[in-house]
Design a protein around this motif. Sequence first.
Motif, short mmCIF file in Angstrom:
data_model
loop_
_atom_site.label_atom_id
_atom_site.label_comp_id
_atom_site.label_asym_id
_atom_site.label_seq_id
_atom_site.Cartn_x
_atom_site.Cartn_y
_atom_site.Cartn_z
N VAL A 57 0.38 -0.88 -0.27
CA VAL A 57 0.35 -0.09 -0.07
C VAL A 57 0.78 1.49 0.01
CG1 VAL A 57 -1.69 1.49 1.09
CG2 VAL A 57 -1.69 -1.00 1.69
N LEU A 58 1.07 2.41 -1.08
CA LEU A 58 1.63 3.56 -0.80
C LEU A 58 0.51 4.63 -0.69
CD1 LEU A 58 3.26 2.27 -4.43
CD2 LEU A 58 5.08 3.31 -2.15
N THR A 59 1.24 5.54 0.24
CA THR A 59 -0.11 6.14 0.45
C THR A 59 0.60 7.75 -0.06
OG1 THR A 59 0.95 6.50 2.73
CG2 THR A 59 -1.42 5.00 1.99
N THR A 60 -0.50 8.89 0.04
CA THR A 60 0.29 10.05 -0.09
C THR A 60 -0.95 11.15 0.47
OG1 THR A 60 1.45 11.06 -1.09
CG2 THR A 60 -0.07 10.94 -2.54
N ALA A 64 -3.11 20.79 3.69
CA ALA A 64 -2.97 21.70 3.43
C ALA A 64 -4.01 21.50 1.82
CB ALA A 64 -2.00 22.51 3.15
N ARG A 65 -3.97 20.78 1.10
CA ARG A 65 -4.31 20.88 -0.15
C ARG A 65 -6.20 19.70 -0.07
NH1 ARG A 65 -0.82 20.03 -4.29
NH2 ARG A 65 -1.93 20.05 -5.90
N GLY A 66 -5.47 19.55 1.21
CA GLY A 66 -7.06 18.72 1.17
C GLY A 66 -7.55 17.54 1.10
N TYR A 67 -6.41 16.90 0.42
CA TYR A 67 -6.71 14.59 0.43
C TYR A 67 -5.66 14.43 0.32
CZ TYR A 67 -2.36 15.33 -2.69
OH TYR A 67 -0.79 15.45 -3.34
N ASP A 68 -6.25 12.76 0.70
CA ASP A 68 -5.15 11.40 0.54
C ASP A 68 -5.80 10.75 -0.30
OD1 ASP A 68 -3.52 12.19 3.55
OD2 ASP A 68 -5.40 12.03 4.00
N VAL A 69 -4.47 10.20 -1.09
CA VAL A 69 -4.42 8.67 -1.86
C VAL A 69 -4.11 7.70 -1.52
CG1 VAL A 69 -4.24 8.86 -4.60
CG2 VAL A 69 -4.83 10.67 -3.33
N VAL A 70 -4.51 6.32 -1.05
CA VAL A 70 -4.24 5.69 -1.13
C VAL A 70 -4.39 4.80 -2.33
CG1 VAL A 70 -4.30 3.29 0.65
CG2 VAL A 70 -5.22 5.81 1.19
N VAL A 71 -2.86 3.72 -2.24
CA VAL A 71 -2.59 2.99 -3.76
C VAL A 71 -2.18 1.39 -3.56
CG1 VAL A 71 -1.66 2.30 -6.04
CG2 VAL A 71 -1.51 4.62 -5.56
#
Length: 141
Positions: A57-60, A64-71
């Motif tokens: 699982v890669l997360t970023t 401040a920019r208002g998002y999270d992404v989980v791959v």
Amino acid sequence: MERLIAEAELFRISTVRPAGRPHVGPLPAVRSAGALHFCTGPDERKARDFLGDPHVVLTTGTWARGYDVVVEGRATRVTDDGVCASRPPAGGEVRRLLAVEVRDGHFHHGPGHAVVFSVAPHTVFRFGKGEPFSRTRWRFA
């Protein structure tokens, strides 16, 4: 979603240790040819973890920019020198600092070398923060 991944400066990678415990660490990665690519030392924990269980699982994200992404996906070793040469070893400032030579399926820099991995997404989640809070899921074949 693709723009958010492409603009990410740093990911956290989660792997599974041989005894089943999780391992998490920071990692620069680049998106190219529909996958995330990164390199690591051949003896580092994550490289050893992939031998037993390639699921990662890669997360970023950023508050401040208002998002999270989980791959979610599977790590696959890239050994073809031509493919390695077309995948930068890291994103942003790190890429500019490394003088990398590609040979024998490795990135060589100074006295060390690194193995290259690719993660084609299986499932991607995007979490929006703020009003409205949101969650979106994409699945890939």
